[in-house]
Design an enzyme around this catalytic site. Structure first.
Site, mmCIF file in Angstrom:
data_model
loop_
_atom_site.group_PDB
_atom_site.id
_atom_site.type_symbol
_atom_site.label_atom_id
_atom_site.label_comp_id
_atom_site.label_asym_id
_atom_site.label_seq_id
_atom_site.Cartn_x
_atom_site.Cartn_y
_atom_site.Cartn_z
ATOM 1 C CE LYS A 78 12.279 70.578 -14.594
ATOM 2 N NZ LYS A 78 12.216 69.211 -14.076
ATOM 3 C CB CYS B 183 29.261 35.471 5.496
ATOM 4 S SG CYS B 183 30.245 34.462 6.623
#
Length: 756
Positions: free
Chosen positions: A129, A442
């Protein structure tokens, strides 16, 4: 490498066949190679040869819009954005399957079927499934007619334009296809593609998706198919709906039909004829499913025989001949010991949960990504918490929630900026958060954490292929201050490189040797590769090597097709137009009277907005007409362009360009395809013509002249039509042009206009 654009143009014009015959043949060839690549994993030609065929088809279709076909393979890149999805009524109701949650409930289902059919042995199939989005694909006479979501079972959203972008789904079926075939299945995102996409979004500072199913559902709801085309969607068929063709007696015959038509179907499949066999198959699937490249949340049990299915029938919401066994999600509790912050190649700070090791879905997990600060705050994750872990898509460890009952009394909310003291944890440089972004970055151009990963990427095989320069050497180059950016590599001397001290080697007994030198031979190898990169590596490799977010290999190749050299990028009019088109499209959606999140206050404003939308559409026509001759692929979309230009205009980007000039490096394109003339210099740029009536030459001759002058030829008259070129017997197009006040030219006026 051959110039792709020139090659395709040459091939498209040299054939003796009619354009219709050439296009039909190319469509058949491309569709065949798509099937071999996507469905059979047995490609017969290289990517480069495929690209040549594809480009040749694109050019021919461009020259002959009258031969347009919605199911052409070229539609894979996506069409124009939609304002909203229309609704489709399913030919047959698209029912759900009833779930069971234990072996006892599955036993009850099987026994009910036995009783209803009066048989003790019931042949069934058991299959995975798939955790995706249910869709219906309707083919008529071998052509994809439409695709729709399940919706309420009777009506679903028409997602045909989005589905056409999924390479796995054939748009045209081979000869012998049924007159009508409705294939039902799941669209999903493979775990590997999902992980890569989330990683890229993380690097770009964008919100990540919680799991592959959410990502798939969100993608299919996109109104712009070009955006859908960028996502790694896939498809697996698992059922049949409406059908007109040779009789099918059972599921095996349906599977055989799918194989013949090149439609990928569910696999593996278990055949069982007893309850013990069913339960055994469910357990076996539970073991195997963790190795699939897609999410599964259960096992579907279906009767094999279609006649027996008909006997059992269905309720108003689900068939009585099928049941779905749902596996319980494997979630475990563990202790969050620490949160570490990783600095990525683009400077993004990513928090990572350090956990007490715990076994989840077949592997031991000791770390899990927390994505970004916003995600941590949403889940209220704190140091020392007991957290619940599961694998998102059964592959990526994720923190699902916090067990609040076990929270320490002194646990404090997590604040990333405070946690790193407002500095990059790698270089102590400044960090910032871009407006509209969730990630912190940064901003130090010489950050060591970024330096190592940037150098490794720069030297990688798919980038500049610097032989001998791996991560361990990159770490040492940064550690000893010999390279802070990739371009510093070009200033290394052979002597200094040869003397570079590497970490001690470790022998089989675990003992370390003395520190090692890189050595003259390895240093010479690296420098030879660097010299080759400087003088011979093409522009596409250099663009990719720069490691700019949102700019991958394919995007780099397309950018190099559009630009002659690296220094052309920052001032590119093409890129500026792509950016402008994106801004105009966003503005159009925002002011649209149908925008539910920004509805007009009254009828007066509604009318005003309608005029604004028309004005924006006119501007878009002009911009898109300028872009049209370049045939820019979806690999260079608005997100790619925004990221590239932002980088090139940033301090880091300006520093990089200046450094390249100092080094005398200006990479050149090997596949640049210049236009015969600049779009802005062409006489009919921004104009749309419609041709009708009997003229002195075939319409194709006039169409060619208009396009060579920068104009566009459309098949129908509208308010956007600039001129109607009309010969004798203009017919309905002539009448419509008059009613819309469109300028009408006879052949003499056209000749005067084009020659003036």
């Amino acid at each position: 490498m051959d110039d792709l654009f020139s090659y395709a143009e040459e091939q498209a014009t040299q054939s003796d066949d009619s354009p219709a015959a050439q296009i039909a043949q190319l469509r058949e060839q491309v569709a065949r190679h798509d099937r071999l690549y996507y469905n059979e994993a047995q490609p017969e030609i290289s990517d480069a040869d495929y690209d040549k065929l594809f480009r040749q088809l694109e050019l021919l279709e461009k020259k002959h819009p009258e031969l347009d076909d919605a199911n052409s393979p070229t539609k894979r890149v996506g069409g124009a954005p939609l304002d909203s999805f229309s609704q489709v009524e399913h030919i047959l109701p698209m029912l759900s399957i009833d779930d069971v949650f234990s072996e006892e409930e599955m036993t009850s289902f099987y026994q009910r079927v036995q009783k209803a059919l009066g048989e003790s042995s019931i042949p069934v199939v058991v299959e995975p499934k798939i955790d995706g989005v249910a869709v219906s694909l309707v083919y008529r006479h071998g052509q994809l007619d439409y695709a729709a979501t399940r919706g309420d079972g009777r009506h679903g959203d028409d997602i045909t334009n989005n589905v056409r972008t999924i390479g796995r789904i054939p748009l045209t079926l081979p000869a012998g296809a049924p007159e009508l075939l409705e294939v039902r299945g799941e669209i999903f995102m493979p775990n590997s593609g999902f992980a890569k996409m989330n990683e890229e979004r993380d690097e770009a500072g964008l919100q990540t998706f919680a799991n592959p199913r959410n990502a798939t559902a969100g993608t299919l709801k996109q109104l712009d198919p070009k955006e859908v085309a960028k996502r790694p969607l896939d498809f697996i068929a698992h059922g049949i709906g409406a059908y007109e063709g040779d009789e099918l007696d059972n599921e095996d015959q349906f599977h055989k039909l799918l194989d013949q038509l090149g439609i990928r179907r569910n696999d593996p499949i278990w055949h069982c004829d007893s309850l013990d066999g069913v339960l055994s198959a469910i357990r076996e699937l539970d073991e195997k499913r963790h190795h699939f490249d897609y999410g599964t949340d259960g096992a579907v049990v279906k009767l094999l025989d279609y006649e027996q299915r008909g006997e059992l029938g269905a309720t108003s919401r689900a068939p009585r001949w099928a049941s779905a066994y749902k596996y319980p999600p494997e979630q475990v509790e563990t202790l969050l010991r620490n949160i570490t912050i990783q600095v990525g190649r683009t400077g993004v700070l990513t928090p990572v949960a350090e956990l007490d090791p715990v076994h989840v879905s077949g592997t031991t997990v000791s770390r899990a990504t927390l994505h970004n600060e916003e995600e941590i705050q949403r889940k209220d994750v704190r140091l020392g918490d007991t957290v619940v872990i599961e694998k998102a898509g059964e592959i990526i460890p994720a923190v699902v929630k916090v067990v609040l009952d076990k929270r320490p009394a002194d646990a404090q909310p997590f604040d990333l900026v405070d946690y790193v003291d407002g500095k990059c944890p790698s270089c102590s440089g400044p960090i910032s958060q871009q407006e509209g972004m969730v990630a912190w970055r940064c901003t130090n151009f010489t950050c060591p954490a970024q330096a190592v990963t940037k150098i490794v990427h720069f030297a990688s095989r798919k980038a500049l292929d610097i032989d001998g320069l791996g991560e361990s050497i990159a770490v040492k180059l940064v550690e000893y201050g010999l390279a802070q950016t990739p371009l510093d590599l070009f200033q290394l001397s052979e002597q200094r490189l040869a003397e570079l001290e590497l970490d001690p080697a470790v022998n089989k007994s675990g003992a370390e040797s003395k520190a090692r030198r890189l050595g003259e031979k390895r240093a010479e190898t690296i420098l030879t590769s660097l010299n080759n990169a400087k003088n011979k590596m093409p522009l596409a490799r250099w663009i990719f090597a720069m490691g700019i977010p949102q700019v991958g290999e394919s995007g780099a190749r397309e950018l190099s097709r559009l630009h002659a050299s690296l220094f052309d990028l920052s001032a590119s009019e093409i890129l500026k137009d792509i950016q402008l088109a994106s801004q105009l499209e966003a503005e159009r959606k925002f002011v649209s009277p149908g925008n539910k999140s920004n509805p007009p206050a009254n009828e007066v404003e509604k009318e005003k907005r309608k005029r604004q939308v028309e004005d924006i559409k006119d501007q878009l026509v002009v911009v898109n007409t300028r872009l049209e001759p370049y045939q820019v692929s979806s690999e260079v979309g608005p997100a790619t362009v925004q990221s590239l230009l932002s980088y090139l205009q940033s301090d880091a980007g300006q520093h990089m360009l200046a450094h390249l000039r100092e080094l005398g490096i200006n990479p050149q394109s090997e596949n640049f395809a210049p236009l015969p003339a600049e779009a802005g210099e062409l006489k009919f740029t921004g104009m749309t013509f419609v041709i009708t009536g009997t003229l002195s030459q075939p319409r194709s001759a006039f169409k060619k002249r208009i396009e060579e002058a920068g104009g566009k030829v459309s098949g129908s008259v509208s308010k956007k039509t600039s001129f109607l070129l009309s010969g004798e017997g203009g017919g309905s197009k002539y009448d419509k042009a008059q009613s819309l006040n469109v300028s009408i030219l006879d052949e003499a006026a056209f000749e005067t206009m084009i020659n003036s």
